[in-house]
Design a protein around this motif. Sequence first.
Motif, mmCIF file in Angstrom:
data_model
loop_
_atom_site.group_PDB
_atom_site.id
_atom_site.type_symbol
_atom_site.label_atom_id
_atom_site.label_comp_id
_atom_site.label_asym_id
_atom_site.label_seq_id
_atom_site.Cartn_x
_atom_site.Cartn_y
_atom_site.Cartn_z
ATOM 1 N N ILE A 59 -0.160 -10.060 10.212
ATOM 2 C CA ILE A 59 -1.218 -10.559 11.103
ATOM 3 C C ILE A 59 -1.836 -9.397 11.868
ATOM 4 C CG2 ILE A 59 -1.674 -11.965 13.155
ATOM 5 C CD1 ILE A 59 0.426 -13.958 12.005
ATOM 6 N N ASN A 60 -0.985 -8.505 12.377
ATOM 7 C CA ASN A 60 -1.491 -7.336 13.094
ATOM 8 C C ASN A 60 -2.360 -6.474 12.188
ATOM 9 O OD1 ASN A 60 -0.952 -4.237 13.865
ATOM 10 N ND2 ASN A 60 -1.019 -5.500 15.720
ATOM 11 N N ASN A 61 -1.942 -6.263 10.959
ATOM 12 C CA ASN A 61 -2.735 -5.466 10.012
ATOM 13 C C ASN A 61 -4.073 -6.124 9.711
ATOM 14 O OD1 ASN A 61 -0.979 -3.299 9.727
ATOM 15 N ND2 ASN A 61 0.126 -4.239 8.034
ATOM 16 N N VAL A 62 -4.087 -7.428 9.547
ATOM 17 C CA VAL A 62 -5.349 -8.131 9.298
ATOM 18 C C VAL A 62 -6.277 -7.978 10.501
ATOM 19 C CG1 VAL A 62 -6.422 -10.401 8.989
ATOM 20 C CG2 VAL A 62 -4.424 -9.769 7.627
ATOM 21 N N LEU A 63 -5.748 -8.149 11.698
ATOM 22 C CA LEU A 63 -6.576 -8.053 12.907
ATOM 23 C C LEU A 63 -7.069 -6.627 13.168
ATOM 24 C CD1 LEU A 63 -4.649 -10.458 15.299
ATOM 25 C CD2 LEU A 63 -6.761 -10.908 14.017
ATOM 26 N N LYS A 64 -6.422 -5.658 12.569
ATOM 27 C CA LYS A 64 -6.863 -4.267 12.686
ATOM 28 C C LYS A 64 -7.632 -3.817 11.448
ATOM 29 C CE LYS A 64 -3.510 -2.705 16.072
ATOM 30 N NZ LYS A 64 -4.273 -3.203 17.146
ATOM 31 N N ALA A 65 -7.924 -4.758 10.562
ATOM 32 C CA ALA A 65 -8.690 -4.500 9.327
ATOM 33 C C ALA A 65 -8.031 -3.417 8.474
ATOM 34 C CB ALA A 65 -10.138 -4.142 9.650
ATOM 35 N N ARG A 66 -6.714 -3.447 8.414
ATOM 36 C CA ARG A 66 -5.967 -2.457 7.635
ATOM 37 C C ARG A 66 -5.388 -3.028 6.353
ATOM 38 N NH1 ARG A 66 -2.115 0.177 12.154
ATOM 39 N NH2 ARG A 66 -2.178 -1.923 12.923
ATOM 40 N N LEU A 67 -5.878 -4.160 5.929
ATOM 41 C CA LEU A 67 -5.244 -4.824 4.801
ATOM 42 C C LEU A 67 -6.289 -5.235 3.773
ATOM 43 C CD1 LEU A 67 -2.245 -5.354 4.494
ATOM 44 C CD2 LEU A 67 -2.616 -7.654 5.303
ATOM 45 N N ASP A 68 -6.701 -4.290 2.933
ATOM 46 C CA ASP A 68 -7.692 -4.587 1.906
ATOM 47 C C ASP A 68 -7.162 -5.532 0.839
ATOM 48 O OD1 ASP A 68 -9.456 -2.939 3.169
ATOM 49 O OD2 ASP A 68 -9.348 -1.329 1.688
ATOM 50 N N ASP A 69 -5.849 -5.515 0.622
ATOM 51 C CA ASP A 69 -5.279 -6.310 -0.460
ATOM 52 C C ASP A 69 -4.539 -7.547 0.026
ATOM 53 O OD1 ASP A 69 -3.226 -4.927 0.721
ATOM 54 O OD2 ASP A 69 -2.252 -4.374 -1.158
ATOM 55 N N ALA A 70 -4.893 -8.040 1.200
ATOM 56 C CA ALA A 70 -4.242 -9.235 1.725
ATOM 57 C C ALA A 70 -4.550 -10.432 0.831
ATOM 58 C CB ALA A 70 -4.717 -9.520 3.146
ATOM 59 N N LYS A 71 -3.635 -11.352 0.783
ATOM 60 C CA LYS A 71 -3.826 -12.565 0.005
ATOM 61 C C LYS A 71 -4.771 -13.500 0.746
ATOM 62 C CE LYS A 71 0.738 -12.376 -2.044
ATOM 63 N NZ LYS A 71 2.045 -13.009 -2.152
ATOM 64 N N LEU A 72 -5.526 -14.236 -0.015
ATOM 65 C CA LEU A 72 -6.442 -15.206 0.581
ATOM 66 C C LEU A 72 -5.678 -16.205 1.439
ATOM 67 C CD1 LEU A 72 -9.373 -16.025 0.803
ATOM 68 C CD2 LEU A 72 -9.072 -17.425 -1.246
ATOM 69 N N SER A 73 -4.467 -16.535 1.034
ATOM 70 C CA SER A 73 -3.664 -17.476 1.815
ATOM 71 C C SER A 73 -3.349 -16.935 3.210
ATOM 72 C CB SER A 73 -2.368 -17.825 1.078
ATOM 73 O OG SER A 73 -1.575 -16.672 0.885
ATOM 74 N N THR A 74 -3.243 -15.615 3.342
ATOM 75 C CA THR A 74 -3.014 -15.010 4.659
ATOM 76 C C THR A 74 -4.215 -15.233 5.563
ATOM 77 O OG1 THR A 74 -1.570 -13.325 3.714
ATOM 78 C CG2 THR A 74 -2.537 -12.850 5.871
ATOM 79 N N PHE A 75 -5.402 -14.957 5.031
ATOM 80 C CA PHE A 75 -6.623 -15.186 5.808
ATOM 81 C C PHE A 75 -6.775 -16.665 6.148
ATOM 82 C CE2 PHE A 75 -7.745 -11.257 3.448
ATOM 83 C CZ PHE A 75 -8.000 -10.438 4.536
ATOM 84 N N ASP A 76 -6.452 -17.518 5.181
ATOM 85 C CA ASP A 76 -6.562 -18.958 5.402
ATOM 86 C C ASP A 76 -5.607 -19.419 6.501
ATOM 87 O OD1 ASP A 76 -7.638 -21.551 4.779
ATOM 88 O OD2 ASP A 76 -5.742 -21.993 3.771
ATOM 89 N N SER A 77 -4.408 -18.860 6.521
ATOM 90 C CA SER A 77 -3.439 -19.223 7.562
ATOM 91 C C SER A 77 -3.956 -18.858 8.950
ATOM 92 C CB SER A 77 -2.101 -18.529 7.312
ATOM 93 O OG SER A 77 -1.500 -19.008 6.141
ATOM 94 N N LEU A 78 -4.551 -17.689 9.076
ATOM 95 C CA LEU A 78 -5.101 -17.278 10.373
ATOM 96 C C LEU A 78 -6.287 -18.154 10.764
ATOM 97 C CD1 LEU A 78 -3.309 -14.759 9.740
ATOM 98 C CD2 LEU A 78 -4.998 -13.456 10.991
ATOM 99 N N ALA A 79 -7.175 -18.413 9.826
ATOM 100 C CA ALA A 79 -8.339 -19.251 10.117
ATOM 101 C C ALA A 79 -7.905 -20.653 10.537
ATOM 102 C CB ALA A 79 -9.261 -19.311 8.902
#
Length: 139
Positions: A59-79
């Motif tokens: 979550i921290n990596n996503v919020l810092k835009a450090r995760l180019d290869d994150a799974k769509l499910s990760t973004f969906d969980s945050l949204a």
Amino acid sequence: MEQWLTMPNRQQKPSPSSIAVAAFARNAIWTMEAQGITEPELVDVVKKKSPRPVSQKTINNVLKARLDDAKLSTFDSLATALGVPLWVLFIPTLKASDLQSPNRERLVALVENYLKCKDDGRHHTETMAAGFAAKADLP
């Protein structure tokens, strides 16, 4: 290109996925600020609402835009935890005010209603939106 879209330590033009991740991060943070949610609180909400585990570090990596290869499910969980449709958080041209109620709900309703229209209705919607945008002198 806006400075927030450029990724640190990169000399080349950012990839489309990097731009999308940066937009998501910025928009998620703005949504958190509008809702008064801290990162630890978001982690707790994600743990409660997400069917798949998402670590605090991810979550921290996503919020810092450090995760180019994150799974769509990760973004969906945050949204989902933020109560925002996933696609909204990927729009790179939003302003912070666009993510606050009632503006966010109006944006979602506009897109949903547009998608329900037949071709002639879509054409009228596009024409009206272009006219209003020109009057507003948007960049």
